[in-house]
Write a protein that holds these residues in place. Sequence first.
Motif, PDB file in Angstrom:
ATOM      1  N   LEU A 181       0.894  -1.073   0.024  1.00  0.00           N
ATOM      2  CA  LEU A 181       0.004   0.133  -0.109  1.00  0.00           C
ATOM      3  C   LEU A 181       0.807   1.237  -0.074  1.00  0.00           C
ATOM      4  N   LEU A 182       1.701   1.249   0.921  1.00  0.00           N
ATOM      5  CA  LEU A 182       2.705   2.641   0.745  1.00  0.00           C
ATOM      6  C   LEU A 182       3.559   2.576  -0.589  1.00  0.00           C
ATOM      7  N   ARG A 183       4.050   1.568  -1.210  1.00  0.00           N
ATOM      8  CA  ARG A 183       4.421   1.661  -2.423  1.00  0.00           C
ATOM      9  C   ARG A 183       3.339   2.192  -3.506  1.00  0.00           C
ATOM     10  N   TRP A 184       2.282   1.724  -3.562  1.00  0.00           N
ATOM     11  CA  TRP A 184       1.343   2.328  -4.442  1.00  0.00           C
ATOM     12  C   TRP A 184       1.059   3.753  -4.037  1.00  0.00           C
ATOM     13  N   THR A 237       2.977   6.234  -2.810  1.00  0.00           N
ATOM     14  CA  THR A 237       4.277   6.790  -3.219  1.00  0.00           C
ATOM     15  C   THR A 237       4.263   6.870  -4.887  1.00  0.00           C
ATOM     16  N   TYR A 238       4.057   5.792  -5.472  1.00  0.00           N
ATOM     17  CA  TYR A 238       3.732   5.704  -6.822  1.00  0.00           C
ATOM     18  C   TYR A 238       2.677   6.576  -7.457  1.00  0.00           C
ATOM     19  N   ALA A 239       1.730   6.655  -6.668  1.00  0.00           N
ATOM     20  CA  ALA A 239       0.397   7.550  -7.251  1.00  0.00           C
ATOM     21  C   ALA A 239       0.665   8.871  -7.026  1.00  0.00           C
ATOM     22  N   ASN A 240       1.244   9.541  -5.946  1.00  0.00           N
ATOM     23  CA  ASN A 240       1.514  10.942  -5.484  1.00  0.00           C
ATOM     24  C   ASN A 240       2.909  11.090  -5.756  1.00  0.00           C
ATOM     25  N   PRO A 241       3.110  12.038  -6.736  1.00  0.00           N
ATOM     26  CA  PRO A 241       4.531  12.528  -6.692  1.00  0.00           C
ATOM     27  C   PRO A 241       4.613  13.435  -5.651  1.00  0.00           C
ATOM     28  N   PHE A 242       4.008  13.783  -4.768  1.00  0.00           N
ATOM     29  CA  PHE A 242       4.346  14.830  -3.764  1.00  0.00           C
ATOM     30  C   PHE A 242       4.277  14.299  -2.182  1.00  0.00           C
ATOM     31  N   ILE A 300      -3.163  18.786  -5.297  1.00  0.00           N
ATOM     32  CA  ILE A 300      -3.820  17.837  -4.580  1.00  0.00           C
ATOM     33  C   ILE A 300      -4.023  16.444  -5.220  1.00  0.00           C
ATOM     34  N   CYS A 301      -3.316  15.394  -4.943  1.00  0.00           N
ATOM     35  CA  CYS A 301      -3.281  14.075  -5.712  1.00  0.00           C
ATOM     36  C   CYS A 301      -4.553  13.548  -5.314  1.00  0.00           C
ATOM     37  N   THR A 302      -5.337  13.030  -6.521  1.00  0.00           N
ATOM     38  CA  THR A 302      -6.526  12.228  -6.267  1.00  0.00           C
ATOM     39  C   THR A 302      -6.492  11.138  -7.200  1.00  0.00           C
ATOM     40  N   ASP A 303      -5.119  10.492  -7.356  1.00  0.00           N
ATOM     41  CA  ASP A 303      -4.935   9.274  -8.131  1.00  0.00           C
ATOM     42  C   ASP A 303      -4.807   8.260  -7.124  1.00  0.00           C
ATOM     43  N   GLY A 304      -5.000   6.754  -7.680  1.00  0.00           N
ATOM     44  CA  GLY A 304      -4.563   5.758  -7.245  1.00  0.00           C
ATOM     45  C   GLY A 304      -5.582   5.707  -5.741  1.00  0.00           C
ATOM     46  N   PRO A 305      -4.774   5.353  -4.590  1.00  0.00           N
ATOM     47  CA  PRO A 305      -5.289   5.284  -3.236  1.00  0.00           C
ATOM     48  C   PRO A 305      -6.178   6.597  -2.815  1.00  0.00           C
ATOM     49  N   TYR A 306      -5.794   7.701  -3.196  1.00  0.00           N
ATOM     50  CA  TYR A 306      -6.129   8.938  -2.843  1.00  0.00           C
ATOM     51  C   TYR A 306      -7.671   9.193  -3.543  1.00  0.00           C
ATOM     52  N   ARG A 307      -8.023   8.593  -4.517  1.00  0.00           N
ATOM     53  CA  ARG A 307      -9.240   8.555  -4.919  1.00  0.00           C
ATOM     54  C   ARG A 307     -10.390   8.230  -3.685  1.00  0.00           C
ATOM     55  N   LEU A 308      -9.927   7.425  -2.878  1.00  0.00           N
ATOM     56  CA  LEU A 308     -10.801   6.715  -1.671  1.00  0.00           C
ATOM     57  C   LEU A 308     -10.622   7.469  -0.222  1.00  0.00           C
ATOM     58  N   VAL A 309      -9.306   7.449  -0.178  1.00  0.00           N
ATOM     59  CA  VAL A 309      -8.919   8.337   1.153  1.00  0.00           C
ATOM     60  C   VAL A 309      -7.640   9.280   1.029  1.00  0.00           C
ATOM     61  N   ARG A 310      -7.810   9.892   1.793  1.00  0.00           N
ATOM     62  CA  ARG A 310      -6.854  11.045   1.978  1.00  0.00           C
ATOM     63  C   ARG A 310      -5.350  10.816   2.365  1.00  0.00           C
ATOM     64  N   HIS A 311      -5.371   9.823   3.412  1.00  0.00           N
ATOM     65  CA  HIS A 311      -4.108   9.568   3.753  1.00  0.00           C
ATOM     66  C   HIS A 311      -3.490   7.832   3.842  1.00  0.00           C
ATOM     67  N   PRO A 312      -3.743   7.438   2.759  1.00  0.00           N
ATOM     68  CA  PRO A 312      -3.246   5.931   2.320  1.00  0.00           C
ATOM     69  C   PRO A 312      -1.773   5.658   2.898  1.00  0.00           C
ATOM     70  N   GLY A 313      -0.749   6.847   2.934  1.00  0.00           N
ATOM     71  CA  GLY A 313       0.500   6.487   3.524  1.00  0.00           C
ATOM     72  C   GLY A 313       0.522   6.136   5.058  1.00  0.00           C
ATOM     73  N   TYR A 314      -0.582   6.840   5.700  1.00  0.00           N
ATOM     74  CA  TYR A 314      -0.582   6.751   7.149  1.00  0.00           C
ATOM     75  C   TYR A 314      -1.438   5.371   7.526  1.00  0.00           C
ATOM     76  N   MET A 315      -2.416   5.089   6.368  1.00  0.00           N
ATOM     77  CA  MET A 315      -3.043   4.008   6.798  1.00  0.00           C
ATOM     78  C   MET A 315      -1.967   2.621   6.518  1.00  0.00           C
ATOM     79  N   ALA A 316      -1.110   2.886   5.525  1.00  0.00           N
ATOM     80  CA  ALA A 316      -0.097   1.834   5.296  1.00  0.00           C
ATOM     81  C   ALA A 316       0.674   1.461   6.689  1.00  0.00           C
ATOM     82  N   PHE A 317       1.025   2.548   7.252  1.00  0.00           N
ATOM     83  CA  PHE A 317       1.820   2.492   8.815  1.00  0.00           C
ATOM     84  C   PHE A 317       1.128   2.048   9.835  1.00  0.00           C
ATOM     85  N   ILE A 318      -0.229   2.407   9.853  1.00  0.00           N
ATOM     86  CA  ILE A 318      -1.140   1.921  10.722  1.00  0.00           C
ATOM     87  C   ILE A 318      -1.105   0.175  10.678  1.00  0.00           C
TER      88      ILE A 318
END
Length: 183
Positions: A81-84, A86-91, A104-122
Amino acid sequence: MIIIAYLFIALLFYSEYHYESSRTTTTLQTSADDKGTTRLLFVMYVLTLLLSPVIALYTVATLGIYLPWIGIAVIIVSVLLLRWTTYANPFYLRAMATTDDHFICTDGPYRLVRHPGYMAFILGWIGFALVNNNWIVLCITLIIMIYAYIMRIMAEEQMMLERFGVDYQQYMDETYRLIPYVF
């Protein structure tokens, strides 16, 4: 088994670090105040990494023989999930900051959730707790990590609102924070 969990948690952190160190960026605009969340996250990481095996060793509160393996699988999913993310969000950045050319990135997992990186760490920390095979460790890890990440998310959303205004508010209205269709 716990050594494997430490290795996978290290892989999760390395994935984030490697992504950031390999990208070239424009000038960072750091947040004036992350509300102490960077320090809070660091303290929670250290507490979890040091105390979890000790608690698991000195308490009899096992979860079952298969849950450590499920924990390893959860950590692997968190790395993916973290790789996805970072791949989807260049920022994507660890630091609470934006770049001059940030949008504002709205691609990949950002279409559904605002913080997929934090979700990956949780998810990674939940997996780590499951590998410890102790319900006390699982409960403590859930409480302290979810608290720390919610505090971080609130500070980051404030920063994003200040930077992007109504556009970010609209994005907030259209997505969930961490869990699609739930929260």
